[in-house]
Structures are given as C-alpha cells and as structure tokens.
Design a protein around this motif. Structure first.
Motif, PDB file in Angstrom:
ATOM      1  N   ASP A 167       0.826  -1.214   0.000  1.00  0.00           N
ATOM      2  CA  ASP A 167       0.000   0.000   0.000  1.00  0.00           C
ATOM      3  C   ASP A 167       0.859   1.263   0.000  1.00  0.00           C
ATOM      4  O   ASP A 167       2.090   1.212  -0.112  1.00  0.00           O
ATOM      5  CB  ASP A 167      -0.994  -0.023   1.172  1.00  0.00           C
ATOM      6  CG  ASP A 167      -0.318   0.046   2.549  1.00  0.00           C
ATOM      7  OD1 ASP A 167       0.829   0.522   2.632  1.00  0.00           O
ATOM      8  OD2 ASP A 167      -0.952  -0.375   3.535  1.00  0.00           O
ATOM      9  N   ASN A 168       0.209   2.429   0.129  1.00  0.00           N
ATOM     10  CA  ASN A 168       0.906   3.716   0.067  1.00  0.00           C
ATOM     11  C   ASN A 168       1.888   3.905   1.213  1.00  0.00           C
ATOM     12  O   ASN A 168       2.825   4.704   1.120  1.00  0.00           O
ATOM     13  CB  ASN A 168      -0.113   4.870   0.105  1.00  0.00           C
ATOM     14  CG  ASN A 168      -0.927   4.943  -1.177  1.00  0.00           C
ATOM     15  OD1 ASN A 168      -0.603   4.293  -2.166  1.00  0.00           O
ATOM     16  ND2 ASN A 168      -1.999   5.719  -1.165  1.00  0.00           N
ATOM     17  N   ASN A 169       1.656   3.208   2.331  1.00  0.00           N
ATOM     18  CA  ASN A 169       2.547   3.304   3.489  1.00  0.00           C
ATOM     19  C   ASN A 169       3.666   2.258   3.428  1.00  0.00           C
ATOM     20  O   ASN A 169       4.392   2.088   4.402  1.00  0.00           O
ATOM     21  CB  ASN A 169       1.742   3.126   4.780  1.00  0.00           C
ATOM     22  CG  ASN A 169       0.609   4.136   4.879  1.00  0.00           C
ATOM     23  OD1 ASN A 169       0.809   5.326   4.698  1.00  0.00           O
ATOM     24  ND2 ASN A 169      -0.606   3.657   5.144  1.00  0.00           N
ATOM     25  N   ASN A 170       3.736   1.559   2.300  1.00  0.00           N
ATOM     26  CA  ASN A 170       4.714   0.484   2.072  1.00  0.00           C
ATOM     27  C   ASN A 170       4.497  -0.737   2.956  1.00  0.00           C
ATOM     28  O   ASN A 170       5.372  -1.599   3.046  1.00  0.00           O
ATOM     29  CB  ASN A 170       6.157   0.996   2.221  1.00  0.00           C
ATOM     30  CG  ASN A 170       6.556   1.915   1.075  1.00  0.00           C
ATOM     31  OD1 ASN A 170       6.076   1.758  -0.043  1.00  0.00           O
ATOM     32  ND2 ASN A 170       7.394   2.897   1.349  1.00  0.00           N
ATOM     33  N   ASN A 171       3.340  -0.794   3.616  1.00  0.00           N
ATOM     34  CA  ASN A 171       2.974  -2.021   4.315  1.00  0.00           C
ATOM     35  C   ASN A 171       2.418  -3.022   3.305  1.00  0.00           C
ATOM     36  O   ASN A 171       1.958  -2.642   2.223  1.00  0.00           O
ATOM     37  CB  ASN A 171       1.928  -1.748   5.400  1.00  0.00           C
ATOM     38  CG  ASN A 171       2.506  -0.968   6.560  1.00  0.00           C
ATOM     39  OD1 ASN A 171       3.675  -1.114   6.902  1.00  0.00           O
ATOM     40  ND2 ASN A 171       1.691  -0.123   7.180  1.00  0.00           N
ATOM     41  N   TYR A 172       2.455  -4.296   3.689  1.00  0.00           N
ATOM     42  CA  TYR A 172       1.969  -5.353   2.803  1.00  0.00           C
ATOM     43  C   TYR A 172       0.654  -5.935   3.333  1.00  0.00           C
ATOM     44  O   TYR A 172       0.553  -6.275   4.512  1.00  0.00           O
ATOM     45  CB  TYR A 172       3.003  -6.475   2.692  1.00  0.00           C
ATOM     46  CG  TYR A 172       4.272  -6.055   1.995  1.00  0.00           C
ATOM     47  CD1 TYR A 172       4.322  -5.918   0.610  1.00  0.00           C
ATOM     48  CD2 TYR A 172       5.434  -5.789   2.717  1.00  0.00           C
ATOM     49  CE1 TYR A 172       5.481  -5.530  -0.043  1.00  0.00           C
ATOM     50  CE2 TYR A 172       6.602  -5.400   2.074  1.00  0.00           C
ATOM     51  CZ  TYR A 172       6.623  -5.269   0.704  1.00  0.00           C
ATOM     52  OH  TYR A 172       7.765  -4.875   0.065  1.00  0.00           O
ATOM     53  N   TRP A 173      -0.320  -6.029   2.440  1.00  0.00           N
ATOM     54  CA  TRP A 173      -1.572  -6.729   2.749  1.00  0.00           C
ATOM     55  C   TRP A 173      -1.406  -8.177   2.293  1.00  0.00           C
ATOM     56  O   TRP A 173      -0.987  -8.439   1.165  1.00  0.00           O
ATOM     57  CB  TRP A 173      -2.741  -6.098   2.004  1.00  0.00           C
ATOM     58  CG  TRP A 173      -3.082  -4.711   2.469  1.00  0.00           C
ATOM     59  CD1 TRP A 173      -2.322  -3.594   2.313  1.00  0.00           C
ATOM     60  CD2 TRP A 173      -4.277  -4.298   3.139  1.00  0.00           C
ATOM     61  NE1 TRP A 173      -2.965  -2.496   2.844  1.00  0.00           N
ATOM     62  CE2 TRP A 173      -4.172  -2.894   3.355  1.00  0.00           C
ATOM     63  CE3 TRP A 173      -5.427  -4.963   3.558  1.00  0.00           C
ATOM     64  CZ2 TRP A 173      -5.170  -2.164   3.985  1.00  0.00           C
ATOM     65  CZ3 TRP A 173      -6.425  -4.228   4.180  1.00  0.00           C
ATOM     66  CH2 TRP A 173      -6.296  -2.856   4.398  1.00  0.00           C
ATOM     67  N   ILE A 174      -1.742  -9.081   3.201  1.00  0.00           N
ATOM     68  CA  ILE A 174      -1.602 -10.506   2.914  1.00  0.00           C
ATOM     69  C   ILE A 174      -2.980 -11.144   3.052  1.00  0.00           C
ATOM     70  O   ILE A 174      -3.564 -11.154   4.138  1.00  0.00           O
ATOM     71  CB  ILE A 174      -0.615 -11.171   3.895  1.00  0.00           C
ATOM     72  CG1 ILE A 174       0.751 -10.479   3.800  1.00  0.00           C
ATOM     73  CG2 ILE A 174      -0.489 -12.657   3.610  1.00  0.00           C
ATOM     74  CD1 ILE A 174       1.693 -10.829   4.929  1.00  0.00           C
ATOM     75  N   GLY A 175      -3.499 -11.632   1.944  1.00  0.00           N
ATOM     76  CA  GLY A 175      -4.814 -12.267   1.959  1.00  0.00           C
ATOM     77  C   GLY A 175      -4.679 -13.765   1.814  1.00  0.00           C
ATOM     78  O   GLY A 175      -4.222 -14.246   0.776  1.00  0.00           O
TER      79      GLY A 175
END
Length: 350
Positions: A167-175
């Motif tokens: 995302d824009n904050n450089n965090n990763y979404w893991i689904g």
C-alpha cells in the motif's frame, strides 16, 4: 465511453470451440507485444485476437512449462512473463519461446518451499514476490533464487496466500485463502490480523481475500463476505454485500476487481458481474441469460483490462467473455428510404 454502461453490455464468448485449451480461466494478462496470455486448468494460452498458441508440459523437455494446471500469469516491469502452476514457477523466454522453471528442492533453502504457486506480485521497489501453498518468497534477481519469508517470534503461518499487495505506506496486505487478512510491515517483523483487535480498530472478519486494488487512494478488498473499502489510514469506509441497504451485490463472494474508467469499477462475483458507479455508488448487475451477447457464465474468476480498454472476464465453465467498448458503440442503421437501394462503397480502418 462510460455512457455505454447505462445500456445492456454486449459480450463475445471465447471458448474451446475458438481454440482455447480448456474452459476454466483463472488469470489473464497482456504482454508488451500485445499478446493476451490466459491461464487455464489445462495449459497456457497465447492469443493474438484470432489464433491461439498452446503451451503444455512435456516430460522430455526441461524447458517446457512446469505444469498444465495454471493459476496465475503475470508480466513484470521488464516485460517478462511469469507463470504460476500447480507444480512450479515458470519464466517465459521470448527469444527461445520456452521456459526456465523454478522448483522446490528439499536440500536447498534458497528454492521455493513447495511447487503449488498461488500468487505473483511486484511491489513499489520492483521486488518480485511469489506465494505458494506453504509460504511467501522474495525473488533475488542477482542470485536467481528465493528468500523464504518468516515472521520472527510469531505463530502466524503465512500459507496459501491468495493475494499480496503493497500500500501507500509500504505495508503489505496478505490475503490468505481461508485464514483471514493480515497487514505486515516492510521488514516483516510483524503481521497484524484484521479479524482480531488491532491498533487501527479495523475489523474485517473475512476469511478470504481474493483480490485487492487501489482505487482513488482507497483499498478495495474482494472477499467471501462482500466488498470492503478501506481508507488510506486503515479506516473502513464502505461495505457492500447481498443484504446492503439500497444497492445489493449479486453474491458476497467476489473474486476479482478491475477499474473500467474514471467512474466505473467492475466486480467479478460467483453469481455474475456487478458494476459500481464511483460517483453515486449505484450498482448495475449483469448475468447470463438467453439473450445473445449476454455473459456466458455467472461464476467469474478474474477480470482483466487490456491496453485497448477491452475487458476480459475469465470464468469457471465457458472460458472468456470479452467486452469491447468500441464495438459496443457501433450501431446498425437501416436506410430511411424504403424504396431506395443503399450501396456501401468503401471501408477504412483508423
């Protein structure tokens, strides 16, 4: 032209009768040469708009594709095609029209953990990520091998990751496929589950995340419990379901999200196509019916928009349904002069 979405959409079906190798389409992409690549349960397909070329595994050829069951096709920022199969990861060599294969090896911790490839993703730093049934991997281009991602001091098992997104904050979404949705930091020192109490008070109880896209600085999440829209600072802004007040989805199980134009987003569901108007949240619904040019199948697995703005809908029974916004604008007009013969003298192509 967004105006065309106010009238019934016309689709053309592309099936095994037209040369598609198999009728379950899991993933679609387009390369820099304009070819459409299609992942099916029995072979990889390259389509030029008229003819198909099939790629299948050949046990006597080490440079054939790793397996015929293909879940994912992905073009990286260098224009290279990556293919995720049931028995390994394949990288297409355009010059030789063959593949280099990456397979799990028990005595090599720089290989994939296992061969069942679920997702391929490239982040903002152009790092290529590969998820398999047993875990997440970062591809090292220089060494041509993989780093296996672990979360220190955690009981979280990052397995069967269906979707991955930065995302824009450089965090990763893991689904995951059925273990919920997580947000991890850049160094993977933590992964926060969204189905439990968290620092953002973001409650998303969904077990699966099938797709995630950034649309107008918000994150759209396709789950088995409908569509969640989350703001840039991790606040839930909207939740669309089959029992939403006002506009209702055709199914809570959403497999794919794709933006069509500035004001319309397409949702591929288990029970047909929903289109959301971003200006007023109005929902339109399209399902298979007896009329010509309707959807050929309701269970949509993937939606892909190509560079000519065609929408490709891969489904679980009849292959592909294609929407061409240009041909949809073309209207057939009959001469108003009933007694006068009308002759078409010439055609030209722009």
């Amino acid at each position: 032209n967004a105006a065309t979405l106010d009238s019934p959409l016309k689709f053309s079906n592309i099936s095994t009768d037209d040369g598609l190798s198999q009728s379950y389409v899991f993933s679609v992409t387009q390369d820099k040469q304009g070819f459409i690549w299609i992942a099916t349960e029995d072979g990889l397909n390259r389509y030029d708009g008229k003819n198909f070329v099939h790629y299948r595994h050949n046990v006597s050829d080490a440079h054939s594709i790793a397996d015929n069951f293909i879940r994912k096709v992905f073009i990286d920022s260098s224009g290279v095609l990556w293919v995720g199969t049931q028995k390994g990861l394949s990288r297409y060599n355009q010059d030789h029209d063959n593949f280099d294969n990456y397979l799990a090896s028990n005595d090599n911790n720089k290989s994939l953990r296992d061969n069942v490839v679920w997702e391929i993703y490239q982040d903002h730093q152009n790092v290529l990520w590969i998820s398999t049934a047993q875990g997440l991997h970062k591809f090292d281009r220089k060494q041509n091998n993989f780093e296996r991602i672990e979360i220190p001091n955690s009981t979280i098992q990052l397995t069967e990751i269906r979707s991955f997104f930065q995302d824009n904050n450089n965090n990763y979404w893991i689904g995951t496929y059925d273990q919920g949705i997580y947000i991890a930091n850049t160094k993977f020192t933590y992964a926060i589950p969204l189905n439990q109490k968290n620092k953002w008070n973001l409650a998303i109880p969904a077990k699966s995340l099938f797709d995630i896209k950034k649309i107008d600085q918000q994150y759209w999440l396709a789950t088995e419990q409908g569509l969640y829209i989350v703001s840039n600072n991790y606040q839930l802004t909207k939740h669309f379901t089959t029992i939403s007040t006002g506009q209702k989805l055709l199914s809570n199980e959403i497999r794919s999200i794709e933006r069509f134009d500035d004001s319309h987003v397409w949702l591929g569901t288990k029970n047909g196509l929903n289109i959301i108007d971003l200006l007023n949240d109005k929902l339109q619904s399209y399902q298979s019916n007896a009329k010509p040019n309707s959807l050929s199948e309701n269970w949509i697995l993937t939606i892909f928009k190509d560079r000519a703005n065609n929408m490709w809908l891969g489904n679980l029974a009849t292959g592909l349904d294609k929407y061409n916004p240009v041909t949809s604008l073309f209207q057939h007009k009959l001469s108003q002069h009933k007694n006068k013969k009308v002759t078409i003298n010439s055609f030209a192509q722009t």
